[in-house]
Design a protein around this motif. Sequence first.
Motif, PDB file in Angstrom:
ATOM      1  N   ASP A 360       0.858  -1.192   0.000  1.00  0.00           N
ATOM      2  CA  ASP A 360       0.000   0.000   0.000  1.00  0.00           C
ATOM      3  C   ASP A 360       0.893   1.241   0.000  1.00  0.00           C
ATOM      4  OD1 ASP A 360       0.934   0.299   2.586  1.00  0.00           O
ATOM      5  OD2 ASP A 360      -0.964  -0.187   3.559  1.00  0.00           O
ATOM      6  N   ASP A 361       0.278   2.392  -0.088  1.00  0.00           N
ATOM      7  CA  ASP A 361       1.070   3.619  -0.231  1.00  0.00           C
ATOM      8  C   ASP A 361       2.013   3.845   0.947  1.00  0.00           C
ATOM      9  OD1 ASP A 361      -0.099   4.101  -2.625  1.00  0.00           O
ATOM     10  OD2 ASP A 361      -1.515   5.624  -1.904  1.00  0.00           O
ATOM     11  N   PHE A 362       1.503   3.549   2.149  1.00  0.00           N
ATOM     12  CA  PHE A 362       2.316   3.773   3.338  1.00  0.00           C
ATOM     13  C   PHE A 362       3.583   2.923   3.282  1.00  0.00           C
ATOM     14  CE2 PHE A 362       3.668   2.885   7.661  1.00  0.00           C
ATOM     15  CZ  PHE A 362       3.685   4.137   8.221  1.00  0.00           C
ATOM     16  N   LEU A 363       3.382   1.626   3.014  1.00  0.00           N
ATOM     17  CA  LEU A 363       4.512   0.692   2.959  1.00  0.00           C
ATOM     18  C   LEU A 363       5.461   1.072   1.821  1.00  0.00           C
ATOM     19  CD1 LEU A 363       5.929  -1.875   3.874  1.00  0.00           C
ATOM     20  CD2 LEU A 363       4.304  -3.215   2.530  1.00  0.00           C
ATOM     21  N   TRP A 364       4.893   1.359   0.662  1.00  0.00           N
ATOM     22  CA  TRP A 364       5.722   1.681  -0.502  1.00  0.00           C
ATOM     23  C   TRP A 364       6.519   2.959  -0.285  1.00  0.00           C
ATOM     24  CZ3 TRP A 364       8.017  -0.886  -3.931  1.00  0.00           C
ATOM     25  CH2 TRP A 364       8.514  -0.283  -5.094  1.00  0.00           C
ATOM     26  N   GLY A 365       5.900   3.930   0.361  1.00  0.00           N
ATOM     27  CA  GLY A 365       6.593   5.184   0.655  1.00  0.00           C
ATOM     28  C   GLY A 365       7.822   4.951   1.520  1.00  0.00           C
ATOM     29  N   ARG A 366       7.664   4.090   2.508  1.00  0.00           N
ATOM     30  CA  ARG A 366       8.804   3.811   3.387  1.00  0.00           C
ATOM     31  C   ARG A 366       9.876   3.009   2.664  1.00  0.00           C
ATOM     32  NH1 ARG A 366       7.243   3.176   9.733  1.00  0.00           N
ATOM     33  NH2 ARG A 366       6.435   5.280   9.888  1.00  0.00           N
ATOM     34  N   ILE A 367       9.414   2.069   1.837  1.00  0.00           N
ATOM     35  CA  ILE A 367      10.372   1.268   1.066  1.00  0.00           C
ATOM     36  C   ILE A 367      11.206   2.178   0.152  1.00  0.00           C
ATOM     37  CG2 ILE A 367      10.498  -0.372  -0.879  1.00  0.00           C
ATOM     38  CD1 ILE A 367       8.319  -2.030   0.529  1.00  0.00           C
ATOM     39  N   LYS A 368      10.545   3.141  -0.481  1.00  0.00           N
ATOM     40  CA  LYS A 368      11.265   4.042  -1.387  1.00  0.00           C
ATOM     41  C   LYS A 368      12.317   4.861  -0.645  1.00  0.00           C
ATOM     42  CE  LYS A 368      10.617   4.447  -5.298  1.00  0.00           C
ATOM     43  NZ  LYS A 368      11.262   3.614  -6.369  1.00  0.00           N
ATOM     44  N   LYS A 369      11.991   5.210   0.594  1.00  0.00           N
ATOM     45  CA  LYS A 369      12.934   6.003   1.380  1.00  0.00           C
ATOM     46  C   LYS A 369      14.194   5.178   1.706  1.00  0.00           C
ATOM     47  CE  LYS A 369      13.065   8.879   5.431  1.00  0.00           C
ATOM     48  NZ  LYS A 369      12.553   9.060   6.791  1.00  0.00           N
ATOM     49  N   SER A 370      13.976   3.933   2.038  1.00  0.00           N
ATOM     50  CA  SER A 370      15.113   3.064   2.344  1.00  0.00           C
ATOM     51  C   SER A 370      15.916   2.778   1.070  1.00  0.00           C
ATOM     52  CB  SER A 370      14.616   1.752   2.983  1.00  0.00           C
ATOM     53  OG  SER A 370      15.638   1.152   3.742  1.00  0.00           O
ATOM     54  N   GLU A 371      15.183   2.628  -0.028  1.00  0.00           N
ATOM     55  CA  GLU A 371      15.833   2.406  -1.326  1.00  0.00           C
ATOM     56  C   GLU A 371      16.713   3.612  -1.683  1.00  0.00           C
ATOM     57  OE1 GLU A 371      13.763   3.351  -5.013  1.00  0.00           O
ATOM     58  OE2 GLU A 371      13.735   1.211  -5.466  1.00  0.00           O
ATOM     59  N   ALA A 372      16.172   4.810  -1.478  1.00  0.00           N
ATOM     60  CA  ALA A 372      16.937   6.023  -1.790  1.00  0.00           C
ATOM     61  C   ALA A 372      18.223   6.066  -0.972  1.00  0.00           C
ATOM     62  CB  ALA A 372      16.081   7.264  -1.504  1.00  0.00           C
ATOM     63  N   GLU A 373      18.110   5.679   0.278  1.00  0.00           N
ATOM     64  CA  GLU A 373      19.295   5.677   1.135  1.00  0.00           C
ATOM     65  C   GLU A 373      20.344   4.705   0.605  1.00  0.00           C
ATOM     66  OE1 GLU A 373      19.891   5.670   5.874  1.00  0.00           O
ATOM     67  OE2 GLU A 373      19.046   3.815   5.104  1.00  0.00           O
ATOM     68  N   LEU A 374      19.897   3.528   0.187  1.00  0.00           N
ATOM     69  CA  LEU A 374      20.849   2.529  -0.295  1.00  0.00           C
ATOM     70  C   LEU A 374      21.485   2.933  -1.627  1.00  0.00           C
ATOM     71  CD1 LEU A 374      19.065  -0.717   0.851  1.00  0.00           C
ATOM     72  CD2 LEU A 374      21.421  -0.039   1.388  1.00  0.00           C
ATOM     73  N   ILE A 375      20.705   3.604  -2.467  1.00  0.00           N
ATOM     74  CA  ILE A 375      21.265   4.082  -3.736  1.00  0.00           C
ATOM     75  C   ILE A 375      22.325   5.151  -3.452  1.00  0.00           C
ATOM     76  CG2 ILE A 375      20.727   5.361  -5.856  1.00  0.00           C
ATOM     77  CD1 ILE A 375      17.997   3.841  -5.850  1.00  0.00           C
ATOM     78  N   ALA A 376      22.047   6.003  -2.489  1.00  0.00           N
ATOM     79  CA  ALA A 376      23.031   7.032  -2.106  1.00  0.00           C
ATOM     80  C   ALA A 376      24.281   6.385  -1.509  1.00  0.00           C
ATOM     81  CB  ALA A 376      22.396   8.002  -1.118  1.00  0.00           C
ATOM     82  N   GLU A 377      24.080   5.367  -0.664  1.00  0.00           N
ATOM     83  CA  GLU A 377      25.230   4.659  -0.086  1.00  0.00           C
ATOM     84  C   GLU A 377      26.069   4.027  -1.189  1.00  0.00           C
ATOM     85  OE1 GLU A 377      23.307   3.288   4.234  1.00  0.00           O
ATOM     86  OE2 GLU A 377      24.492   1.863   3.090  1.00  0.00           O
ATOM     87  N   LYS A 378      25.387   3.496  -2.186  1.00  0.00           N
ATOM     88  CA  LYS A 378      26.086   2.844  -3.295  1.00  0.00           C
ATOM     89  C   LYS A 378      26.967   3.852  -4.058  1.00  0.00           C
ATOM     90  CE  LYS A 378      25.070   0.508  -7.636  1.00  0.00           C
ATOM     91  NZ  LYS A 378      23.980   0.237  -8.584  1.00  0.00           N
ATOM     92  N   ARG A 379      26.397   5.040  -4.327  1.00  0.00           N
ATOM     93  CA  ARG A 379      27.197   6.070  -5.009  1.00  0.00           C
ATOM     94  C   ARG A 379      28.424   6.428  -4.185  1.00  0.00           C
ATOM     95  NH1 ARG A 379      22.161   8.641  -6.688  1.00  0.00           N
ATOM     96  NH2 ARG A 379      22.153   9.851  -4.771  1.00  0.00           N
ATOM     97  N   CYS A 380      28.252   6.330  -2.881  1.00  0.00           N
ATOM     98  CA  CYS A 380      29.291   6.756  -1.938  1.00  0.00           C
ATOM     99  C   CYS A 380      30.449   5.749  -1.865  1.00  0.00           C
ATOM    100  CB  CYS A 380      28.620   6.955  -0.584  1.00  0.00           C
ATOM    101  SG  CYS A 380      29.584   7.820   0.635  1.00  0.00           S
ATOM    102  N   VAL A 381      30.216   4.543  -2.373  1.00  0.00           N
ATOM    103  CA  VAL A 381      31.277   3.520  -2.332  1.00  0.00           C
ATOM    104  C   VAL A 381      31.637   3.050  -3.745  1.00  0.00           C
ATOM    105  CG1 VAL A 381      30.665   2.721  -0.013  1.00  0.00           C
ATOM    106  CG2 VAL A 381      29.618   1.613  -2.013  1.00  0.00           C
ATOM    107  N   ALA A 382      31.339   3.887  -4.730  1.00  0.00           N
ATOM    108  CA  ALA A 382      31.592   3.495  -6.123  1.00  0.00           C
ATOM    109  C   ALA A 382      33.056   3.115  -6.338  1.00  0.00           C
ATOM    110  CB  ALA A 382      31.186   4.635  -7.063  1.00  0.00           C
ATOM    111  N   HIS A 383      33.963   3.748  -5.593  1.00  0.00           N
ATOM    112  CA  HIS A 383      35.389   3.441  -5.733  1.00  0.00           C
ATOM    113  C   HIS A 383      35.712   2.028  -5.225  1.00  0.00           C
ATOM    114  CE1 HIS A 383      34.728   4.816  -1.666  1.00  0.00           C
ATOM    115  NE2 HIS A 383      35.958   4.581  -1.308  1.00  0.00           N
ATOM    116  N   LEU A 384      34.801   1.474  -4.448  1.00  0.00           N
ATOM    117  CA  LEU A 384      35.044   0.134  -3.899  1.00  0.00           C
ATOM    118  C   LEU A 384      34.316  -0.959  -4.687  1.00  0.00           C
ATOM    119  CD1 LEU A 384      34.722   1.050  -0.112  1.00  0.00           C
ATOM    120  CD2 LEU A 384      36.831   0.513  -1.343  1.00  0.00           C
ATOM    121  N   THR A 385      33.352  -0.556  -5.500  1.00  0.00           N
ATOM    122  CA  THR A 385      32.623  -1.545  -6.292  1.00  0.00           C
ATOM    123  C   THR A 385      33.117  -1.566  -7.730  1.00  0.00           C
ATOM    124  OG1 THR A 385      30.898   0.086  -6.797  1.00  0.00           O
ATOM    125  CG2 THR A 385      30.505  -1.334  -4.906  1.00  0.00           C
ATOM    126  N   GLY A 386      34.109  -0.732  -8.002  1.00  0.00           N
ATOM    127  CA  GLY A 386      34.641  -0.677  -9.362  1.00  0.00           C
ATOM    128  C   GLY A 386      33.749   0.080 -10.320  1.00  0.00           C
TER     129      GLY A 386
END
Lengths: 404, 404
Positions: A360-386
């Motif tokens: 539902d919207d509530f659950l999806w909204g929270r999931i998107k927020k966590s997803e955004a955080e992980l995408i940002a974390e990923k950009r932050c370690v790009a030098h380690l993932t090649g």
Amino acid sequence: MDLSSLARPQALRGGSTGALGAHAARRRSVQLLHPRRPTFRCSVEAANARQQVQGTLAAEAEAARKECFGVFCTTYDLEALASGEVFGQDQPIALKLLGSERSLQALEGVAMELEDSLYPLLREVSIGIDPYVIFEDADWALLIGAKPRGPGVERAALLDINGQIFAEQGKALNAVASRNVKVIVVGNPCNTNALICLKNAPNLPAKNFHALTRLDENRAKCQLALKAGVFYDKISNMTIWGNHSTTQVPDFLNAKINGTPVKEVIKDTKWLEEDFTITVQKRGGVLIQKWGRSSAASTAVSIVDAMRSLVTPTPEGDWFSTGVYTTGNPYGIAADIVFSMPCRSKGDGDYELVKDVAMDDFLWGRIKKSEAELIAEKRCVAHLTGEGNAFCDLPGDTMLPGEM
Amino acid sequence: MDLSSLARPQALRGGSTGALGAHAARRRSVQLLHPRRPTFRCSVEAANARQQVQGTLAAEAEAARKECFGVFCTTYDLEALASGEVFGQDQPIALKLLGSERSLQALEGVAMELEDSLYPLLREVSIGIDPYVIFEDADWALLIGAKPRGPGVERAALLDINGQIFAEQGKALNAVASRNVKVIVVGNPCNTNALICLKNAPNLPAKNFHALTRLDENRAKCQLALKAGVFYDKISNMTIWGNHSTTQVPDFLNAKINGTPVKEVIKDTKWLEEDFTITVQKRGGVLIQKWGRSSAASTAVSIVDAMRSLVTPTPEGDWFSTGVYTTGNPYGIAADIVFSMPCRSKGDGDYELVKDVAMDDFLWGRIKKSEAELIAEKRCVAHLTGEGNAFCDLPGDTMLPGEM
């Protein structure tokens, strides 16, 4: 101890996946050790090993001592073990403990404690500081070691420091571990560490890398049980979505109490939408305040739970949470990150994502927020993932569970 | 946590003795939880409890909250448990944790960790600081809490400080525990603490008080296995005689390796007579040096081993060690002290001393030395056992295992 990896005794190759870790050597793990009808294929190495163990000369024990620890250097009847004669259908275990130069003495202490515990199935223990040696042929790798965030350390800095550990360990696993090794990353930030690890292990299946969110699942079950006034074994279908951080999403839309949707049992929507999630997220911090120490005990239990969930068939209709690689997920979560999602297993060490979950919207909204955080974390370690140069724009400085 | 006591859930009285402790909630304990055909007699209280659990109103849960902790305050289907419907023939467990005013917050942390571990058989947890409340109806009491000896503290002073704790706890057990409670004293000096405890509990069978020497037994087995080049499950009939101190006597005269007397397998008499004993005695100290912490892990395992040895039948021809009351012993050891000796159990929680053990001058000489130490310790705590004025003439300042 910084981290531990697991392998079956060298002579026992083939069908069985049961194994358990040092930190995981706790009460409930026994259930893990009953693989159904294990089939052992003895290789040439096994035949050699068999010949060796027929002699028990001190000289041989001495020669073996360099690769093992204390009593675990002693020889034993591999054949009887393999046939189940000695331990029935139980699974003998070899533990390899990886430390750092600084922690090697402590690791010896851990091994001494394991010796003195006389665990009947623990047949090999070795310790070392070279992941390329310790991870050799490992069937399970529990990556526990990471630097905790000290006062004033930015999350970006932590990602870099710990990320380097997991890049190195990913490379070592890629080089020497079993080609079907299952990797459970416990050291924080565990989702992004797991991503770094799998990116550095291109020859291993990305699917086999897990970030531990099982403690969050267990805590969520406990809190729902407490609120509903039932025992925790009545809670099922508990998903933790997303990052093992304060953006994690304990899913009360799909969870059930005695087979009934949570929202039909617990009518207090404010509690579900606010207090419940916060309580689960902050549980580790409250524990530190009260006890003055982190949740090592329940974490160890949850590692065992996570492993057992992969080596025993998931009960009909239920599922468990684990942080896994998102590429190909049916929910519409961004690909190429490690995200906690609901999974089922046939008990073969592998798993499948559960398709029929409500959203539902509530659950999806929270999931998107966590997803955004992980995408940002990923950009932050790009030098380690090649994947080029790191660019850190973390959305706020989120905390890990337990951080104060 | 200072110490813990155990009781079955109140409604489950009668046949079964299986139970386990917080520190003991480790891997091997699962085996403990399979009493054969438990027979439960439900008292009037049980019937009331059954009525209560049929309602799951928040108000009731709230009312119960004062006597229990968190999720363990929730109600559950006692009848299904008692019939084995829910957990098969497994034994549900109630844990009552006794702390001090100072440690109560930490104890809450322990209880939180237990909650988050979702142990399926752990059905009640309560915490408190009044032994007269916590020990009520306890079937097992694990007395773990004692002050460690700091630098410059004489053993006599330690005996007095810790002895007072165990005198108090003995009185409380005497007043409120199950009339057949089994008491395992872990806090050091554990033999004399157990003596103090039983002397303060005249209405309980002295036979039911144990001083934990099982870790010493496990360590001795491990060292013999290491020396002989066999796995530790090949060592049997391992007795620790005497005091849980540096005068303890690991008995290599009666112990066996693969069913053969140790002395026929290990020809190195100097090692047996000197190194072996010293290694066992000093194991704890070496661990502290290496790891910087005490042997909490292996101690917890050994507590579980000690309990399991009393609730499962001892394997044919084998025995285990535990420090018990000496009055009536067949070896000629002084009466009225607590001395570790070889025991067998039918699995009913009770035990018998093993009669057919060999004795030689070397073994007897060491036993007499440990006996002398315990008699001196007893004189030193006479004010705590109700036997007049204390007179301390301890033979040298012996150390506890692990003291540096």
